[in-house]
Write a protein that holds these residues in place. Structure first.
Motif, PDB file in Angstrom:
ATOM      1  N   UNK A  31       3.871  -1.552  -7.924  1.00 16.06           N
ATOM      2  CA  UNK A  31       4.701  -1.098  -6.812  1.00 16.06           C
ATOM      3  C   UNK A  31       3.991   0.007  -6.027  1.00 16.06           C
ATOM      4  N   UNK A  32       3.341   0.929  -6.755  1.00 13.88           N
ATOM      5  CA  UNK A  32       2.619   2.006  -6.065  1.00 13.88           C
ATOM      6  C   UNK A  32       1.532   1.419  -5.169  1.00 13.88           C
ATOM      7  N   UNK A  33       0.772   0.461  -5.723  1.00 17.48           N
ATOM      8  CA  UNK A  33      -0.293  -0.156  -4.926  1.00 17.48           C
ATOM      9  C   UNK A  33       0.307  -0.834  -3.693  1.00 17.48           C
ATOM     10  N   UNK A  34       1.396  -1.601  -3.905  1.00 14.08           N
ATOM     11  CA  UNK A  34       1.999  -2.314  -2.778  1.00 14.08           C
ATOM     12  C   UNK A  34       2.551  -1.351  -1.731  1.00 14.08           C
ATOM     13  N   UNK A  35       3.196  -0.267  -2.197  1.00 12.91           N
ATOM     14  CA  UNK A  35       3.745   0.697  -1.234  1.00 12.91           C
ATOM     15  C   UNK A  35       2.620   1.317  -0.413  1.00 12.91           C
ATOM     16  N   UNK A  36       1.538   1.729  -1.089  1.00 11.16           N
ATOM     17  CA  UNK A  36       0.406   2.325  -0.358  1.00 11.16           C
ATOM     18  C   UNK A  36      -0.160   1.325   0.639  1.00 11.16           C
ATOM     19  N   UNK A  37      -0.420   0.105   0.118  1.00 11.27           N
ATOM     20  CA  UNK A  37      -1.124  -0.871   0.945  1.00 11.27           C
ATOM     21  C   UNK A  37      -0.239  -1.391   2.075  1.00 11.27           C
ATOM     22  N   UNK A  38       1.009  -1.728   1.754  1.00  9.78           N
ATOM     23  CA  UNK A  38       1.850  -2.244   2.828  1.00  9.78           C
ATOM     24  C   UNK A  38       2.306  -1.137   3.765  1.00  9.78           C
ATOM     25  N   UNK A  39       2.331   0.102   3.253  1.00  9.50           N
ATOM     26  CA  UNK A  39       2.551   1.234   4.155  1.00  9.50           C
ATOM     27  C   UNK A  39       1.442   1.292   5.199  1.00  9.50           C
TER      28      UNK A  39
ATOM     29  N   UNK B 123      -9.180  -6.425   0.616  1.00  8.90           N
ATOM     30  CA  UNK B 123      -9.893  -7.189  -0.396  1.00  8.90           C
ATOM     31  C   UNK B 123      -9.983  -6.447  -1.722  1.00  8.90           C
ATOM     32  N   UNK B 124      -9.710  -5.147  -1.711  1.00  9.14           N
ATOM     33  CA  UNK B 124      -9.771  -4.412  -2.979  1.00  9.14           C
ATOM     34  C   UNK B 124      -8.432  -4.368  -3.698  1.00  9.14           C
ATOM     35  N   UNK B 125      -7.326  -4.195  -2.938  1.00  8.30           N
ATOM     36  CA  UNK B 125      -6.037  -3.929  -3.585  1.00  8.30           C
ATOM     37  C   UNK B 125      -5.505  -5.093  -4.415  1.00  8.30           C
TER      38      UNK B 125
END
Lengths: 103, 571
Positions: A31-39, B123-125
């Motif tokens: 979730x943290x990764x998705x929040x950062x990335x989709x943010x 490509x990293x995430x």
């Protein structure tokens, strides 16, 4: 695997708790990764002006640059956290559970 | 075993003969060209050729070594499951850091500045997501391919066929993209070698590596390549920073001052000149993150490690290596703006366009190496780029051959009953077939517009392979019908919308305005796949569906504990 071992593990409260903990950690980190990335992605999509504003008045570097590099670095850190936690906390408990069921 | 050695020796010698023929063809080709402006033929790039020959020599020796140790199916498909976490981390990085990400991201940054970083991040995430969701469970449940995991408790025939088709489409198109890049790169760097000869060299080397050395040789080719690429990119980034007095502020302000679009390169959230499109940006984001997590040649690497602990560690290492590499490519791209653009020796015509480089759009990183370290460093980086392509294509060939031999032949056609010997034989034949197919496709696609390939491969991986894999691992309610209909929705939905999208419909087929106005269909197809798989599964009241739901408990136990997981082979 013999039915008896399977049912022993399934009915062991430690196993149920461990799976829950490990799953929770995995989903929280995802979730943290998705929040950062989709943010970041949503800023690209809807507020590009904020994302590309310079970080300082005398700089050409846009805010998105440290943010993007930060997401890359955070990804490395988060994988490290997961591996550390899994190796040092979850694996020993799982080993115990399996030993208890097979002895 | 003896037969194989003789076969290997004879193949190596025929490859050498072939190389010698190429060399003599080269000397013929260096004569004055019949057409075009009279100019001296470009000198043969001996640095690149000799370094490339050394790489090929070393990797062929490794293949010979690996062939001696490759006996069982587990050796062939999964390197005997003896790869350590660190080795697999490097090999995964080597499998993933393609020429597209090295030359391509540097080129994107060179043309568009900031925009290139969006791809690096995307490509990293996918990697941390792989670790947190599927990595360990994949190792615990599967044998050789991700389809093993998807079919763990579902019906072999229909589900495995769907998963193998998803894998094969991704692998074949990814292969085409790599090959066209390889042919163009080699031909540009060593003009004496024609495009077709370049492709043929790649095809033959791949056949040798994979057919004889299997996953073991592939793993070491990928490890060596990852080391070379990380080392080479580090030197390039250091060269750029040394040129800019080790100041990022100076690097970026120099780039802004030199680039014809000036400050626009820091504001590019879409390619410079394109119209901002929020939905397309979101769809691209979804495609990159979940597509990475659904690439069959990457997922296959999880079966090479000793246990789930090593699987876990390998993702941590690969995430760090790849993240580091992407930061380097960003520096390299900006370095190329400062050190390559506007230099007459690299640019077609500085009076017209200071960015347009001789040899095409993918050249900024290559010329940057020349600007930093002259002919010698250019030769090194060119050889590294070529090694990169070989390593990625080896991994793809392994994944494609295992989808054909393990999934389709052994499990679907032979219903899981062939002997190990038969299966390995079929997979070796598939490898040779793939090598030949690669040569044919590489040549067929030479002049084609391959701009849709990234969208196609990553869309299918993101809309089919990854969601079906995650559902099969985490959702006990998934049934055969749900997986099959959901999976085909992903495959046909992605392909269909790509065909009627702007790149294929408008630019390639020239059919007028696109019916579906986005290049990346993931934002429509991915939710659709999840909805279809869900509704079809919950409404499936058949007896087999009931058994499949009941079988989830045993699957979950094995996924979580690793009891019953495939053991490492002892040598």
């Amino acid at each position: 695997m013999p039915e008896s071992i399977a049912s022993k593990i399934h009915s062991n409260p430690k196993f149920v708790k461990l799976c829950k903990q490990r799953d929770t950690l995995g989903w929280i980190l995802s979730l943290i990764v998705c929040v950062m990335y989709f943010g970041f992605t949503l800023m690209i999509a809807f507020t590009p002006d904020i994302l590309t504003a310079p970080i300082a008045s005398d700089s050409v570097i846009p805010l998105g640059m440290p943010l993007g590099v930060g997401i890359i670095l955070m990804s490395c850190v988060l994988t490290g956290i997961y591996v550390f936690k899994a190796n040092n906390t979850y694996d020993p408990i799982m080993k115990e559970i399996i030993e208890e069921a097979t002895k | 075993m003896k037969n194989m050695k003789t076969a290997l020796t004879s193949l190596v010698s025929s490859a050498m003969l072939f190389a010698a023929n190429c060399a003599s063809a080269m000397t013929v080709d260096t004569g004055p060209a019949p057409a075009g402006p009279p100019s001296a033929p470009p000198p043969v790039n001996w640095h690149a050729i000799s370094m490339f020959v050394v790489f090929v020599g070393v990797t062929l020796y490794i293949t010979y070594w690996a062939a001696k140790q490759t006996k069982s199916a587990a050796d062939f498909y999964a390197a005997g499951r003896g790869v350590t976490g660190f080795q697999n981390g490097l090999a995964m990085a080597g499998d993933y850091m393609s020429a597209a990400s090295f030359l391509g991201i540097a080129a994107l940054v060179y043309m568009n500045g900031f925009y290139g970083l969006i791809f690096s991040v995307g490509w990293l995430v996918g990697w941390p997501i792989i670790l947190f969701t599927v990595a360990e469970r994949l190792r615990n449940l599967g044998k050789y391919t991700y389809a093993d995991v998807v079919t763990f408790r579902l019906r072999q025939g229909p589900v495995r066929t769907m998963a193998a088709i998803g894998a094969l489409i991704v692998v074949v198109w990814y292969l085409i993209g790599q090959l066209v890049g390889a042919g163009q790169l080699l031909h540009t760097l060593v003009p004496q070698i024609s495009y077709r000869v370049s492709i043929t060299i790649v095809g033959i080397l791949i056949m040798l590596y994979v057919t004889f050395g299997g996953m073991k040789a592939t793993t070491w080719v990928q490890i060596i390549k990852a080391g070379l690429l990380l080392g080479g990119a580090t030197l390039m980034a250091l060269g750029v920073l040394a040129h800019e007095n080790f100041s990022f502020a100076k690097l970026f302000s120099d780039a802004v001052a030199l680039h014809p679009k000036h400050l626009d390169i820091m504001k590019s959230v879409v390619p410079i000149g394109a119209k901002a499109n929020p939905i397309e940006s979101i769809s691209l984001g979804l495609t990159l993150i979940f597509g990475t997590a659904g690439l069959p040649h990457i997922l296959m690497r999880f079966f090479t490690v000793t246990d789930s602990k090593a699987a876990r560690k390998s993702v941590m290492y690969s995430t760090c290596f790849i993240g580091y590499f992407y930061i380097l490519t960003f520096i390299i791209g900006f370095g190329a703006i400062v050190m390559v653009a506007n230099h007459p020796e690299y640019v077609v015509d500085v009076t017209k366009n200071i960015l347009a480089l001789k040899g095409g759009v993918n050249m900024p990183a290559i010329y940057l190496s020349h600007a930093i370290g002259g002919d010698f460093f250019l030769g090194f980086i060119a050889a590294v780029a070529f090694a990169t392509i070989l390593a990625v294509v080896s991994g793809l060939t392994m994944a494609g051959a295992s989808a054909l031999s393990h999934d389709l032949y052994a499990q679907v056609i032979m219903k899981g009953k062939p002997t190990e010997k038969q299966e390995v034989f079929v997979s070796k034949m598939s490898c040779i077939g793939f090598g030949i197919l690669a040569i044919i496709l590489g040549i067929a696609f030479e002049k084609q517009n391959v701009a849709y390939i990234v969208a196609l491969t990553f869309s299918i991986a993101a809309c089919t392979n990854f969601p079906i894999l995650v559902l099969s691992i985490f959702w006990g309610g998934l049934t055969t019908r749900g997986a099959v209909l959901g999976g085909y929705t992903g495959i046909f939905g992605s392909i269909g919308l790509l065909i009627v999208g702007p790149t294929v419909w408008t630019k390639i087929l020239k059919m007028g305005p696109a019916i579906f106005p986005y290049d990346f269909p993931t934002f429509v197809v991915l939710p659709l796949v999840l909805i279809v798989a869900y509704i079809v599964s919950v409404t499936d009241n058949s007896e087999s569906a009931k058994q499949e739901r009941e079988a989830f408990a045993a699957q979950m136990l094995r996924a979580e504990t690793g009891i019953g997981a495939e053991k490492a082979a002892v040598h």
